[in-house]
Design an enzyme around this catalytic site. Structure first.
Site, PDB file in Angstrom:
ATOM      1  N   HIS A  64       4.439   7.383   2.659  1.00 55.93           N
ATOM      2  CA  HIS A  64       5.272   6.173   2.580  1.00 55.93           C
ATOM      3  C   HIS A  64       4.730   5.174   1.575  1.00 55.93           C
ATOM      4  CE1 HIS A  64       2.435   4.658   5.779  1.00 55.93           C
ATOM      5  NE2 HIS A  64       2.611   3.492   5.210  1.00 55.93           N
ATOM      6  N   GLU A  90       8.069   1.538   4.411  1.00 52.33           N
ATOM      7  CA  GLU A  90       7.599   0.718   5.532  1.00 52.33           C
ATOM      8  C   GLU A  90       7.711  -0.742   5.146  1.00 52.33           C
ATOM      9  OE1 GLU A  90       3.273   0.743   6.282  1.00 52.33           O
ATOM     10  OE2 GLU A  90       3.668   0.419   8.408  1.00 52.33           O
ATOM     11  N   HIS A 118      -6.068  -1.983   4.607  1.00 55.19           N
ATOM     12  CA  HIS A 118      -6.032  -0.858   3.674  1.00 55.19           C
ATOM     13  C   HIS A 118      -5.203  -1.203   2.447  1.00 55.19           C
ATOM     14  CE1 HIS A 118      -2.265  -0.338   5.703  1.00 55.19           C
ATOM     15  NE2 HIS A 118      -2.065   0.937   5.445  1.00 55.19           N
ATOM     16  N   HIS A 161       0.849  -1.202   0.000  1.00 58.43           N
ATOM     17  CA  HIS A 161       0.000   0.000   0.000  1.00 58.43           C
ATOM     18  C   HIS A 161       0.877   1.243   0.000  1.00 58.43           C
ATOM     19  CE1 HIS A 161       0.796  -0.555   4.391  1.00 58.43           C
ATOM     20  NE2 HIS A 161       0.852   0.755   4.400  1.00 58.43           N
ATOM     21  N   HIS A 172       1.198  -0.843  14.688  1.00 57.97           N
ATOM     22  CA  HIS A 172       0.157   0.160  14.516  1.00 57.97           C
ATOM     23  C   HIS A 172      -1.110  -0.265  15.255  1.00 57.97           C
ATOM     24  CE1 HIS A 172       2.275   2.397  11.465  1.00 57.97           C
ATOM     25  NE2 HIS A 172       2.295   1.417  10.603  1.00 57.97           N
ATOM     26  N   TYR A 213       9.100   1.887  10.084  1.00 60.25           N
ATOM     27  CA  TYR A 213       9.222   2.979   9.105  1.00 60.25           C
ATOM     28  C   TYR A 213      10.689   3.372   9.023  1.00 60.25           C
ATOM     29  CZ  TYR A 213       4.192   4.474   9.208  1.00 60.25           C
ATOM     30  OH  TYR A 213       2.832   4.585   9.099  1.00 60.25           O
TER      31      TYR A 213
HETATM   32  C1  M3P Z   1       0.060   2.329   8.416  1.00 58.43           C
HETATM   33  C2  M3P Z   1      -0.110   0.933   8.140  1.00 58.43           C
HETATM   34  C3  M3P Z   1      -0.699   5.480  11.827  1.00 58.43           C
HETATM   35  C4  M3P Z   1      -1.115   4.484  10.938  1.00 58.43           C
HETATM   36  C5  M3P Z   1      -0.380   4.077   9.966  1.00 58.43           C
HETATM   37  C6  M3P Z   1      -0.716   2.900   9.321  1.00 58.43           C
HETATM   38  C7  M3P Z   1       0.741   5.785  11.943  1.00 58.43           C
HETATM   39  O1  M3P Z   1       1.028   2.940   7.796  1.00 58.43           O
HETATM   40  O2  M3P Z   1       0.531   0.440   7.267  1.00 58.43           O
HETATM   41  O3  M3P Z   1      -0.925   0.289   8.816  1.00 58.43           O
HETATM   42  O4  M3P Z   1      -1.496   6.062  12.494  1.00 58.43           O
HETATM   43 FE    FE Z   2       1.569   1.835   6.075  1.00 56.86          FE
END
Ligand code: M3P
Ligand code: FE
Length: 311
Positions: free
Chosen positions: A218, A269, A203, A156, A250, A259
């Site tokens: 990212h 990531e 996502h 993603h 997360h 990250y």
């Molecule tokens: C992501 C993920 C934050 C959520 C980030 C989520 C930092 O990048 O890949 O799940 O709130």
């Molecule tokens: Fe992410």
């Protein structure tokens, strides 16, 4: 939700400041496979091992870091025909790109999002396989295919810009994505970040509010297991790659994550896990009173950099 519309993020084109150091980072250290180079355009094309399509990452040497464009693959050309009509009817100008203009790729359509990002859709890309073959494929490629951070696939990206509600509305109403999670300001209820799924993943794309349009937060790659995330952390340390956050987990999406930055300052990531999302899964909402747990649930410390550092 049989996946017969928009399938997945299939291509992310990233600007890098210096190709030698970018190649060292993405190919030598991260372990992506370089499948093609175009010296005249100062581009290289890469894939992760468990992707069948020819490439998923395009790196282009430029004066500024950031995102050139991103592209989702759709199921077939009829989906492309239908979506072109729907995007135009929605009021967004669409342009057509002939097959072959983008290497190894069928025709594409292209348009700009309200958040200022250039997005493309395509149905065809040459498939070169994942080295296992398609008959009695086994589970582990030959030695040397899986290297570096042991990345399975592109997963993603998270994009920064204004008008993120409008970009999310387009994804929901025209591309049939679900809003899986949302971070909002506790008082104003304004959206700070929106997470959208076209699959059973938490996502496939996300947006974070940023004053400047077209920003890149990212690009993220899937690893097989949390053990691989810890292995990746060791490799990142070994190669002195600058870390932003992690390993951590997360709250949003529940992925085990790290990250870090490429030599041009683009954030990358690697992650594993996350829950299963279905179209009837309710949207999960977080607010700024719980930014720590939303962002990084193992220490509950919110990182200012999440909302401020983009390319
Ligand atoms: C992501 C993920 C934050 C959520 C980030 C989520 C930092 O990048 O890949 O799940 O709130
Ligand atoms: Fe992410």
């Amino acid at each position: 939700m049989a996946l017969r519309g928009v399938l997945r993020l299939g291509e992310v084109a990233i600007r890098v400041l210096d190709m030698d150091s970018a190649r060292k980072h993405y190919v030598d250290h991260m372990g992506l496979i370089e499948v093609m180079a175009d010296d005249s355009e100062r581009k290289i094309y890469c894939k992760a091992w468990d992707e069948h399509d020819h490439h998923s990452i395009v790196l282009r040497e430029a004066d500024e870091a950031g995102l050139d464009y991103f592209a989702f693959k759709v199921f077939n050309d009829q989906v492309l025909v239908d979506l072109e009509a729907r995007i135009s009817a929605y009021g967004i100008e669409v342009s057509r790109i002939d097959a072959g203009v983008y290497p190894k790729s069928g025709r594409r359509i292209e348009f700009n999002l309200p958040s200022g990002h250039r997005m493309q859709l395509y149905a065809e890309k040459e498939q070169i396989g994942n080295t296992l073959g398609t008959r009695n494929p086994g589970v582990i490629p030959d030695e040397g295919v899986v290297r570096g951070l042991c990345i399975n696939r592109l997963d993603h990206c998270l994009l920064g810009g204004p008008n993120i509600d409008e970009s999310a509305k387009l994804f929901r109403e025209v591309f049939d994505f679900d809003l899986s999670e949302r971070i909002e300001d506790e008082e104003s209820r304004d959206s700070l970040a929106l997470f959208l799924s076209c699959s059973t993943k938490p996502h496939d794309i996300a947006f974070v509010i940023q004053p400047e349009p077209g920003r890149f937060h990212h690009v993220s790659f899937l690893l097989e297991s949390p053990t691989d995330v810890i292995h990746a952390a060791d490799m990142i340390g070994k190669h002195r790659i600058p870390v932003d956050v992690g390993p951590n987990r997360h709250g949003v999406t529940r992925g085990n994550t790290i990250y870090f930055f490429d030599p041009s300052g683009n954030r990358n990531e690697v992650f594993s896990g996350g829950y299963v999302h279905y179209p009837d899964t309710p949207t999960l909402t977080w607010d700024t009173s719980q930014m720590g747990p939303a962002q990084f649930s193992q220490d509950n410390i919110p990182r200012e950099s999440f909302l401020t550092v983009v390319t």
